[in-house]
Design an enzyme around this catalytic site. Structure first.
Site, PDB file in Angstrom:
ATOM      1  CG  ASP A 479      -2.251   0.576   0.959  1.00 11.76           C
ATOM      2  OD1 ASP A 479      -2.405   1.431   0.047  1.00 11.76           O
ATOM      3  OD2 ASP A 479      -3.153   0.107   1.743  1.00 11.76           O
ATOM      4  CG  ASP A 549      -9.765   2.496  -0.381  1.00  8.62           C
ATOM      5  OD1 ASP A 549      -9.280   1.200  -0.519  1.00  8.62           O
ATOM      6  OD2 ASP A 549      -8.983   3.173   0.163  1.00  8.62           O
TER       7      ASP A 549
HETATM    8  C1  GLA Z   1      -5.919   1.801   2.045  1.00  6.54           C
HETATM    9  C2  GLA Z   1      -6.315   0.678   1.279  1.00  6.54           C
HETATM   10  C3  GLA Z   1      -7.409  -0.358   1.949  1.00  6.54           C
HETATM   11  C4  GLA Z   1      -6.730  -0.656   3.227  1.00  6.54           C
HETATM   12  C5  GLA Z   1      -6.535   0.415   3.973  1.00  6.54           C
HETATM   13  C6  GLA Z   1      -5.547  -0.073   5.260  1.00  6.54           C
HETATM   14  O1  GLA Z   1      -6.840   2.801   2.474  1.00  6.54           O
HETATM   15  O2  GLA Z   1      -6.838   1.007   0.061  1.00  6.54           O
HETATM   16  O3  GLA Z   1      -7.628  -1.156   1.001  1.00  6.54           O
HETATM   17  O4  GLA Z   1      -5.649  -1.454   2.987  1.00  6.54           O
HETATM   18  O5  GLA Z   1      -5.398   1.284   3.422  1.00  6.54           O
HETATM   19  O6  GLA Z   1      -4.981   1.212   6.175  1.00  6.54           O
END
Ligand code: GLA
Length: 726
Positions: A479, A549
């Site tokens: 990430d 997301d």
């Molecule tokens: C980001 C990702 C999510 C999740 C969060 C965790 O927002 O897009 O899918 O993994 O981080 O903190």
């Protein structure tokens, strides 16, 4: 030969299966663009570059015999700054005298089979017999700066790639202030500029507007390709649509600050420059050193935007995605994020895995929250050791129990970040990106770690390896949850201050590469607050990227449609999150099938009725996997054109099967009842699984089918599966 040099006319002709790209060496050794478009047999372009001009304000070079030639008007192949061309230049290099006049002229060229790797940078690849590469060496005779223009043509796809290798062939230092990867000249501006814009949870929406005189550009200065603009743009002939018309697609294989600018001049000619964003960039080049630009990908088709997308899809599936997961079936995963956020322990994860196994899922992914003392987003990034209060018995125990169920195991990292509240930061406060005497902006309570530093990368690599060396981890979600501010590194010299963004991304690439070299079977899925770094540079390392997301099915439609302009379904992470109704579950499933399918929910919250539907979705996923991952996408009704409903299909490469999906966003009587399919074989007969009827491809594509009896209320969706009837 795909690339020829016609000696007497000094013309370079670069042919793919269906396109030609032609330029020449003009008097005075200027490289001048002649043509890019549908494949041509011709080699005679006499008079093609001539344009009327007004002597006083369009300078000409004393080196040129033809007094009607002005660099300001000629469609220069790769224009330098300040030597007679006033349009947006492709390169500007500050020389030892302090000025940035840059004037590259042809010196020599070489044609080789195959495609070279780009040092330190991701790029498309090809076997010796699949591509041919032209290197054109140009030089600024005053300063000794050299630009080696690299062109690769693919044999079986209408694709060219471009990049530039700059070399300081002088004995004095130089500063590269801008160096685009490619410049493309088109003789008119009767195009629409199409690109993808967005935001967190609303990535890659579509913008299409006519080119206008002046400059129009998209860019990022965020230290990532970003949610806001994707490094993709297309020039689409006015009136061209999904299925017809001229389209030029451009995409940069790069995950950091980029710029794509279309500059339309008074003569209504267009120049497209694409490459590293010059804003905030300067590269210090010592004598003998080189600088390699990222790769630009160029696609041309006269068969519409849909065909452009399919060409990009084929290219990326075959010539960008690498390693084991290029052709191996990806595991159907369940991710803990939307299921539990930070609130989990071993028991909860094992129970997710056990229930998921019952439903047919294949891998448990433990998302954020397993390390340091992390129970919320304010701390612990950089402390990549297990929080044993949550994972009692350690990660080994968790993995052992998950694997005992017959599930694979994956986990989340954010390797490029550091929390101020972390042991790593307390030990190394200079390890984050920062500049002296300036407050460090905070975002999601975290800083960006300095990936330009070898010692920092070694530390993070060591921490990741201490888990992966000892435990059986199949997958990593990588990430990147903020952008770069106060861009600087404690180790860079003053004159290198503006190198940080590029050095950062080179460091990230190096770390991903090291990880995959050590763990070649690892499946890497990238993510950046959803799809904030969805670009070909990232895809070179991870065959799938979390698309957004936003898991609400209807809001995800434009995101997936937009993403598909350039990127194949096999790269688009798509999960079903907890539904509140049966329609929602069905539609979330149908939408998520257009991607690397998975779930992101607590299976314990599903009713038995919902579980039965999930099991059917899993069956559908297996049935359609090859079709969706390796087939051709046809966008049939787009949410960007129609507020009520949308539809798409995947057709197998041999046209023997089709999976069609229809989603209703908003009920309205004017929704189309008859929908015409695309991409089938007119002469084949197809049986529809849902109706049992058999139709010809000709009927399905010309008369279409009447869908009014299928579920078509707001939020409802349906799929139809057709197979060839022999
Ligand atoms: C980001 C990702 C999510 C999740 C969060 C965790 O927002 O897009 O899918 O993994 O981080 O903190």
């Amino acid at each position: 030969m795909p690339i020829t040099f016609i000696e007497d006319k000094k013309i370079f002709k670069l042919d793919t299966c269906s396109t030609s790209y032609i330029f020449c060496v003009e008097d005075g050794e200027f490289l001048v663009s002649l043509y890019y478009g549908k494949k041509l047999p011709d080699t005679n372009f006499t008079g093609y570059i001539f344009r009327d001009y007004f002597v006083s304000f369009n300078p000409n070079s004393p080196d040129v015999k033809d007094r009607y030639f002005s660099p300001d008007l000629a469609p220069l192949e790769y224009s330098g700054f300040g030597a007679g061309d006033f349009r947006k230049s492709a390169a500007a290099i500050r020389n030892k005298d302090g000025n940035i006049v840059t004037d590259f002229r042809y010196v020599s060229h070489e044609i080789c089979s195959g495609k070279p790797k780009l040092k330190g940078l991701p790029a498309t690849y090809a076997e010796e017999n699949e591509a041919t590469t032209l290197y054109v060496t140009t030089e600024d005779r005053t300063t000794g700066a050299r630009a080696i223009l690299q062109y690769t043509v693919f044999e079986d796809l209408p694709v060219m790639t471009r990049s530039v290798l700059l070399e300081n062939a002088s004995d004095a230092v130089m500063d590269v202030e801008k160096v685009y990867s490619a410049s493309v000249a088109l003789p008119d501006m009767d195009y629409d500029f199409l690109h993808l814009y967005g935001n967190w949870a609303a990535e890659r929406h579509l913008e299409r507007r006519p080119l206008a005189r002046g400059q129009q550009s998209i860019s990022s200065a965020r230290g990532s390709s970003s949610h806001h603009h994707n490094p993709f743009a297309a020039l689409v002939r006015h009136g061209a649509d999904e299925d017809h018309g001229d389209v030029y697609g451009f995409n940069l294989v790069y995950s950091s600050n980029f710029d794509i600018t279309a500059d339309c001049d008074f003569y209504e000619c267009t120049r497209i420059n694409m490459g590293i964003n010059p804003d905030g960039f300067t590269w210090h080049l010592n004598p003998g050193e080189t600088f390699q630009t990222p790769e630009a990908v160029m696609v041309y088709t006269d068969a519409g935007i849909g065909e452009m997308s399919r060409i990009f899809h084929r290219l990326y599936r075959e010539h960008l995605i690498r390693g084991k997961w290029k052709n191996e079936k990806r595991p159907l995963l369940i991710n803990s994020w939307e299921a539990a956020f930070f609130d989990f322990d071993t028991e909860k994860l094992v129970s997710f895995a056990a229930q998921a196994k019952e439903l047919g899922f294949e891998m448990l992914v433990m998302d954020d929250g397993w390390f340091g003392k992390r129970n919320e987003e304010t701390n612990s990034l950089g402390d990549w050791y297990v929080n044993e209060n949550k994972l009692v018995g350690g990660i080994g125990e968790l993995i052992r129990r998950v694997k005992a169920l017959g599930m694979k195991f994956g986990m989340w990292f954010e390797p490029e970040m550091i929390s101020p509240d972390s042991d790593l930061y307390r030990a190394h406060p200079d390890w984050c990106i920062h500049v002296p005497n300036r407050t460090r902006s905070i975002a999601r309570t975290q800083y960006v770690i300095d990936m330009s530093r070898q010692d920092v990368r070694d530390n993070i690599f060591g921490q990741i390896c201490s888990i992966l060396d000892n435990y059986d981890v199949d997958y990593i979600k990588w990430d990147f949850n903020r952008n770069i501010t106060e861009a600087g590194s404690a180790l860079l010299e003053k004159e290198q201050g503006k190198e940080i963004f590029h050095r950062f991304v080179l460091g990230t690439y190096e770390l991903m590469d090291r990880l995959l070299t050590r763990f070649p079977d690892l499946l890497l899925e990238n993510c950046s607050g959803g799809g904030g770094r969805f670009d070909p540079g990232t895809l070179y390392f991870s065959p799938q990227i979390w698309t957004s997301d936003n898991t609400e099915a209807l809001q995800r439609l434009p995101i997936q449609f937009g993403t598909s302009y350039c990127y194949p379904a096999s790269t688009m992470g798509a999960h079903v999150s907890l539904p509140h109704s049966m329609d929602e579950l069905v539609t979330k499933g149908n939408v998520a099938l257009w991607g690397t399918f998975g779930y992101e929910l607590d299976p314990g919250k599903l009713s038995e009725e919902f579980k039965d539907v999930v099991k059917k979705q899993v069956e559908e996923y297996h049935l359609t996997y090859d079709l969706i991952h390796y087939g051709d996408l046809y966008r049939i009704i787009s949410p960007f054109d129609n507020p009520y409903h949308c539809a798409w299909s995947f057709v197998s490469p041999d046209k023997s099967a089709m999976h069609f999906t229809h989603v209703c966003m908003q009920y309205h009587p004017v929704m189309k009842r008859i929908i015409r399919m695309k991409g089938l074989d007119e002469n084949k007969m197809y049986r529809c699984r849902e109706t049992g009827e058999v139709y010809s491809g000709a009927l399905l594509m010309n008369a279409g089918i009447n869908v009014s009896k299928f579920p078509r209320d707001a939020g409802q969706s349906f799929t139809l599966y057709f197979t060839e009837e022999k």
